[in-house]
Design a protein around this motif. Structure first.
Motif, PDB file in Angstrom:
ATOM      1  N   GLU A   6       0.797  -1.237   0.000  1.00 45.16           N
ATOM      2  CA  GLU A   6       0.000   0.000   0.000  1.00 45.16           C
ATOM      3  C   GLU A   6       0.827   1.285   0.000  1.00 45.16           C
ATOM      4  OE1 GLU A   6      -3.270   0.017   2.845  1.00 45.16           O
ATOM      5  OE2 GLU A   6      -4.054  -1.668   1.676  1.00 45.16           O
ATOM      6  N   PRO A   7       1.812   1.400   0.897  1.00 46.02           N
ATOM      7  CA  PRO A   7       2.594   2.651   0.872  1.00 46.02           C
ATOM      8  C   PRO A   7       3.334   2.860  -0.445  1.00 46.02           C
ATOM      9  CG  PRO A   7       3.319   1.192   2.679  1.00 46.02           C
ATOM     10  CD  PRO A   7       2.222   0.493   1.975  1.00 46.02           C
ATOM     11  N   LEU A   8       3.827   1.768  -1.016  1.00 43.05           N
ATOM     12  CA  LEU A   8       4.523   1.889  -2.297  1.00 43.05           C
ATOM     13  C   LEU A   8       3.559   2.369  -3.372  1.00 43.05           C
ATOM     14  CD1 LEU A   8       6.625  -1.430  -2.370  1.00 43.05           C
ATOM     15  CD2 LEU A   8       7.472   0.889  -2.053  1.00 43.05           C
ATOM     16  N   HIS A   9       2.364   1.794  -3.353  1.00 42.18           N
ATOM     17  CA  HIS A   9       1.350   2.144  -4.344  1.00 42.18           C
ATOM     18  C   HIS A   9       1.007   3.626  -4.261  1.00 42.18           C
ATOM     19  CE1 HIS A   9      -2.634   2.133  -6.321  1.00 42.18           C
ATOM     20  NE2 HIS A   9      -2.164   1.087  -6.995  1.00 42.18           N
ATOM     21  N   ALA A  10       0.808   4.096  -3.051  1.00 46.61           N
ATOM     22  CA  ALA A  10       0.443   5.508  -2.874  1.00 46.61           C
ATOM     23  C   ALA A  10       1.581   6.419  -3.340  1.00 46.61           C
ATOM     24  CB  ALA A  10       0.115   5.775  -1.406  1.00 46.61           C
ATOM     25  N   ALA A  11       2.791   6.076  -2.972  1.00 46.61           N
ATOM     26  CA  ALA A  11       3.927   6.907  -3.373  1.00 46.61           C
ATOM     27  C   ALA A  11       4.092   6.878  -4.894  1.00 46.61           C
ATOM     28  CB  ALA A  11       5.205   6.407  -2.699  1.00 46.61           C
ATOM     29  N   GLY A  12       3.866   5.728  -5.481  1.00 47.40           N
ATOM     30  CA  GLY A  12       4.002   5.593  -6.931  1.00 47.40           C
ATOM     31  C   GLY A  12       2.975   6.423  -7.666  1.00 47.40           C
ATOM     32  N   ARG A  13       1.740   6.419  -7.173  1.00 45.75           N
ATOM     33  CA  ARG A  13       0.708   7.232  -7.838  1.00 45.75           C
ATOM     34  C   ARG A  13       1.051   8.717  -7.740  1.00 45.75           C
ATOM     35  NH1 ARG A  13      -3.772   5.456 -10.283  1.00 45.75           N
ATOM     36  NH2 ARG A  13      -4.543   7.582 -10.263  1.00 45.75           N
ATOM     37  N   ALA A  14       1.570   9.099  -6.589  1.00 47.77           N
ATOM     38  CA  ALA A  14       1.917  10.514  -6.420  1.00 47.77           C
ATOM     39  C   ALA A  14       3.010  10.921  -7.406  1.00 47.77           C
ATOM     40  CB  ALA A  14       2.365  10.785  -4.988  1.00 47.77           C
ATOM     41  N   SER A  15       3.940  10.036  -7.686  1.00 55.57           N
ATOM     42  CA  SER A  15       4.982  10.458  -8.628  1.00 55.57           C
ATOM     43  C   SER A  15       4.555  10.252 -10.077  1.00 55.57           C
ATOM     44  CB  SER A  15       6.327   9.801  -8.302  1.00 55.57           C
ATOM     45  OG  SER A  15       6.383   8.487  -8.778  1.00 55.57           O
ATOM     46  N   LEU A  16       3.661   9.294 -10.322  1.00 55.78           N
ATOM     47  CA  LEU A  16       3.158   9.139 -11.695  1.00 55.78           C
ATOM     48  C   LEU A  16       2.261  10.308 -12.087  1.00 55.78           C
ATOM     49  CD1 LEU A  16       2.084   5.378 -12.085  1.00 55.78           C
ATOM     50  CD2 LEU A  16       3.847   6.586 -13.387  1.00 55.78           C
ATOM     51  N   TYR A  17       1.410  10.702 -11.158  1.00 61.96           N
ATOM     52  CA  TYR A  17       0.420  11.740 -11.468  1.00 61.96           C
ATOM     53  C   TYR A  17       0.535  12.884 -10.464  1.00 61.96           C
ATOM     54  CZ  TYR A  17      -1.372   7.594 -13.824  1.00 61.96           C
ATOM     55  OH  TYR A  17      -1.490   6.459 -14.585  1.00 61.96           O
ATOM     56  N   PRO A  18       1.610  13.674 -10.548  1.00 65.10           N
ATOM     57  CA  PRO A  18       1.798  14.736  -9.552  1.00 65.10           C
ATOM     58  C   PRO A  18       0.816  15.889  -9.781  1.00 65.10           C
ATOM     59  CG  PRO A  18       3.494  14.862 -11.239  1.00 65.10           C
ATOM     60  CD  PRO A  18       2.668  13.647 -11.560  1.00 65.10           C
ATOM     61  N   ASP A  19       0.702  16.755  -8.786  1.00 67.60           N
ATOM     62  CA  ASP A  19      -0.171  17.926  -8.891  1.00 67.60           C
ATOM     63  C   ASP A  19       0.536  19.094  -9.559  1.00 67.60           C
ATOM     64  OD1 ASP A  19      -2.207  16.613  -7.609  1.00 67.60           O
ATOM     65  OD2 ASP A  19      -1.450  17.156  -5.620  1.00 67.60           O
ATOM     66  N   ARG A  20       1.618  18.814 -10.238  1.00 66.06           N
ATOM     67  CA  ARG A  20       2.361  19.865 -10.935  1.00 66.06           C
ATOM     68  C   ARG A  20       2.567  19.415 -12.377  1.00 66.06           C
ATOM     69  NH1 ARG A  20       7.681  19.114  -7.715  1.00 66.06           N
ATOM     70  NH2 ARG A  20       8.394  20.976  -8.805  1.00 66.06           N
ATOM     71  N   ILE A  21       3.119  20.300 -13.161  1.00 65.09           N
ATOM     72  CA  ILE A  21       3.464  19.917 -14.526  1.00 65.09           C
ATOM     73  C   ILE A  21       4.525  18.831 -14.457  1.00 65.09           C
ATOM     74  CG2 ILE A  21       4.512  20.708 -16.687  1.00 65.09           C
ATOM     75  CD1 ILE A  21       3.549  23.543 -15.936  1.00 65.09           C
ATOM     76  N   LYS A  22       4.385  17.797 -15.278  1.00 67.14           N
ATOM     77  CA  LYS A  22       5.389  16.742 -15.300  1.00 67.14           C
ATOM     78  C   LYS A  22       5.946  16.608 -16.720  1.00 67.14           C
ATOM     79  CE  LYS A  22       6.033  11.842 -14.375  1.00 67.14           C
ATOM     80  NZ  LYS A  22       5.415  10.615 -13.886  1.00 67.14           N
ATOM     81  N   ILE A  23       7.241  16.696 -16.819  1.00 71.00           N
ATOM     82  CA  ILE A  23       7.892  16.566 -18.124  1.00 71.00           C
ATOM     83  C   ILE A  23       8.764  15.311 -18.085  1.00 71.00           C
ATOM     84  CG2 ILE A  23       9.376  17.664 -19.848  1.00 71.00           C
ATOM     85  CD1 ILE A  23       8.617  20.355 -18.706  1.00 71.00           C
TER      86      ILE A  23
END
Ligand SMILES: Cc1cc2nc3c(=O)[nH]c(=O)nc-3n(C[C@H](O)[C@H](O)[C@H](O)COP(=O)(O)O)c2cc1C
Ligand code: FES
Lengths: 573, 145
Positions: A6-23
């Motif tokens: 679970e913690p890995l999943h949550a952290a992964g989603r946050a980096s896959l779909y951040p609340d900022r522009i992602k390049i």
């Protein structure tokens, strides 16, 4: 979802779909060779200069080599937009546009990924797109991707290969957790057998049956080996998977080990792939740190270690018995079979060897079920196959298609034809063990059996496209030169025979061949096939024999008229 | 010993790994170092030497500061690798497997580095350059000179 993940999943989603522009910059070896690192640098500097609130990351490869370097931009909540053929000035202009307008430029926007499939979780996520981008094709509609079916390549270009978290966020290690907590080893094997999965290293042997043999041999000590040697020139499927999604391979190997009862495994990666070695090493350390490898995996009581062995530039080491000799601590000389490695392999113990792609398919099969997988592709040839589409083809790249697709659909539909105005004459598949298939056979289906009966082999996925400018005699000479150099020299048929074939072919390309040479070639070729110890020699004559079968007229032009129809060979010299 | 380690063979891949280490340090395999590997691993010297000679990645002679590999894999071959190789040989005045007099480059042929989509390809040390033309070669060489 298992609590451990679970913690890995949550952290992964946050980096896959951040609340900022992602390049994101595609930074596998091919992207880097096209200049992705310079583009990355330019983006990084400009982002700082313009104080743009954006994350910049490197990712693996989505397979569209023709258009590298690729840069993707994602605004929060929106679909990723793919920009192709990026350069430093274009990278800077992209950042400027973002900083000035907060929107995305249409110029050079090649496609929008407005839905992402998480295959393992059986979930599709949809994203919106800016109105300005309404004219840009969807990724799933671009001809290069439209008829692909990505199973092995499911995460390539979608996750950061250095992030275990992002792999987990796309369903990674969930299949492993399910297997360890709910399934017996026999159930795992039954599922793999039901899927119909065949070895993707070239031979096409049933993975489930191989695992069953190794499981059934009595004994405490068993091994798994992941074959990442990928020696065929013109092929880079395994490199891409190892560089772009290393955890998918690790997960598959652990499941295989559990199924046969192995507690130790080796991943053998060829020396020419330094980046794959680096990323796999990193992924192995992460898996250990998260309790996915080592003691008591995910609390199940199952123990398994996986070590990386780096090859040292020997083609024959891709052959399973040679690989075993190489790991055992010396030169990579093959051994006669039987006994097969599944019965007596590494240090004489039952050993399952599978290809990188075979293993990376396994988590999907466990998550979605053998029947689901078997419904993809064709009966007896289930699932997908990954090809590196290279040579004289408009859209070079790495493609994954359902088995049973016709060569035509692959070459014209996805590959876009030769792209240079000349007609495609043949494709070479299976590397030095394979052969050349002529254009008139392009309506045949891509299955193990049809490729073999046409005189080539499926191989591990290298597909080199040859147009009218290629001389088929020269191509045959090229491969016999390769196998002569790479023959390990242990058995006479292969050592002498490949050299003999090379000599005949060389003399033909130099205008010194005679019509008798063609019959001689056939005779020597059959003798090498019959008399060689391992697959290297047994298949080495294929490039010569298949070109002779389909392009006899070109050979005759060389030996009778002393003319090279393609104008490649120094026949007159 | 941890349970997961009891099936582990300490010498698995050991010879290869040790040779890689020596090769990384010196760029080639000095004979004394190869002897040392045999002693340290407790493996017969003949076995270590036969492995060292078996693999293309290892060499017993000193090499230049940069390994310049020209890919002659199938995709690069059909996209003009032989011409690139000819050009480099003339430019550097060495044949494949030879080292320039100033010890800057060792020219090598390699059969596929896995960037076939960008053929023809040249690799210097660990850096790969794709879609090459003759005019790019000079720029690349200058970068390392
Ligand atoms: C000369 C030769 C080279 C081979 N090279 C490779 C290779 O690079 N990668 C690979 O997976 N299999 C290679 N194979 C096939 C392996 O021996 C073996 O069949 C395969 O790894 C089994 O895995 P699979 O059933 O998943 O395909 C080679 C075979 C021969 C005869
Ligand atoms: S053929 Fe040159 S990189 Fe593969």
């Amino acid at each position: 979802m298992p609590a451990d993940l679970e913690p890995l999943h949550a952290a992964g989603r946050a980096s896959l779909y951040p609340d900022r522009i992602k390049i994101t910059v595609g930074m596998a070896t091919c992207g880097l060779a096209a200049g992705a690192d310079a583009v990355y640098e330019a983006l990084s500097q400009r982002i700082k200069q313009r104080e743009l609130d954006a994350v910049l990351v490197g990712t693996g490869c989505i397979g569209f080599c023709q258009q590298e370097p690729l840069v993707d931009v994602r605004l929060p909540g929106q679909g990723r937009v793919i920009y192709t053929q990026m350069t430093r000035p274009r990278a800077r202009a992209l950042v400027d546009h973002l900083a000035q307008t907060g929107t995305l430029p249409v110029d050079r926007a090649w496609a929008v990924i407005d839905q992402e499939e998480s295959l393992v979780e059986d979930r599709v996520e949809r994203f919106s797109r800016l109105p300005e981008l309404s004219g840009v094709p969807a990724y799933s509609q671009q001809p290069f991707f439209a008829s692909q079916r990505k199973i092995v390549l499911r995460n390539c270009g979608f996750v950061d290969p250095a992030s275990c978290e992002e792999y987990v966020a796309r369903g990674g290690y969930r299949a492993l957790a399910g297997v360890l907590s709910e399934m017996t080893p026999q159930q795992v094997i039954d599922e793999v057998t039901r899927s119909g999965l065949r070895g993707r290293g070239g031979g096409g042997f049933s993975a489930g049956r191989k695992w069953q043999v190794a499981r059934d041999v009595p004994g405490e000590t068993k091994y798994v080996i992941c074959n990442g040697d990928e020696g065929d020139p013109g092929a880079y499927m395994d490199r891409t998977v190892l560089e772009s999604d290393p955890h998918s391979v690790i997960e598959g190997v652990i499941i295989g080990a559990y199924a046969i009862g192995a507690h130790q495994g080796y991943a053998y990666v060829r020396d020419e792939y330094p980046l794959a070695v680096e990323r796999l090493t990193n992924a192995l350390a992460q898996a250990e740190a998260h309790g996915l490898l080592g003691e008591n995996i995910l609390g199940s009581g199952f123990n398994f270690r996986l070590d990386l062995v780096r090859g040292a530039g020997a083609f024959v080491c891709g052959e399973e018995t040679a690989m075993i000799s190489s790991i055992e601590g010396g030169s990579g000389e093959p051994r006669p079979k039987p006994p097969y490695p599944a019965v007596a392999g590494l240090w004489g113990r039952p050993t399952v060897i599978n290809n990188v792609k075979t293993f990376s398919t396994v988590p999907v099969i466990m998550a979605r079920g053998g029947d689901w997988y078997a419904a993809v592709g064709a009966p007896g040839n289930t699932g997908t196959v990954v090809f590196s589409l290279v040579g004289q083809i408009a859209n070079t790249g790495l493609v994954e298609v359902p088995l049973g697709m016709t060569l035509n659909d692959l070459l014209e539909g996805i590959g876009g034809g030769s792209g240079n105005g000349r007609a495609i004459k043949a494709v070479q598949t299976g590397g030095p063990s394979g052969g050349c298939l002529p254009a008139r056979l392009f309506d045949m289906r891509i299955t193990y059996e049809e490729m073999t009966s046409a005189g080539s082999i499926m191989g591990s996925g290298g597909m080199v496209v040859l147009d009218e400018s290629a001389c088929m005699v020269d191509v045959a000479r090229y491969f016999l030169d390769f196998t002569t150099v790479e023959s390990c020299g242990k058995c006479t048929a292969c050592r002498e025979g490949t050299g003999h074939l090379r000599a005949i072919l060389t003399r033909i390309t130099q205008g010194q061949g005679t019509p008798d040479d063609l019959a001689l070639m056939e005779e020597v070729g059959q003798a090498v096939k019959a008399g060689s110890l391992c697959g290297l020699g047994q298949t080495a004559p294929n490039p010569a024999l298949s070109t002779l079968r389909y392009f006899r007229d070109e050979y005759e032009a060389h030996v009778i008229e002393h003319r090279c129809p393609a104008g490649k060979c120094p026949v007159g010299a | 010993m941890l349970p997961s380690q009891q099936y582990r063979q300490p010498d698995a891949g050991g010879v290869l790994a040790a040779l890689h280490q020596v090769n990384m340090r010196y760029g080639y395999l000095p004979q004394d170092e190869v002897r040392q590997v045999a002693i340290e691993l407790g493996v017969p010297l003949s076995q270590v030497f036969s492995a060292a000679t078996f693999y293309a990645s290892f060499s017993f002679t000193p090499v230049g500061r940069h390994k310049l590999q020209v890919c002659e894999g199938t995709a690069c071959y059909v996209k003009g690798a032989p011409a690139l190789m000819g050009h480099l040989q003339a430019e550097l005045g060495v044949a494949p497997d030879q080292t320039t007099e100033d010890m800057t480059f060792t020219l090598k042929r390699v059969r596929c580095v896995g960037s076939c989509g960008l053929a023809p390809v040249v690799r210097v040390d660990n850096e790969t350059f794709g879609r090459l033309t003759h005019s790019d070669l000079g720029i690349i060489l200058d970068k390392y000179r």
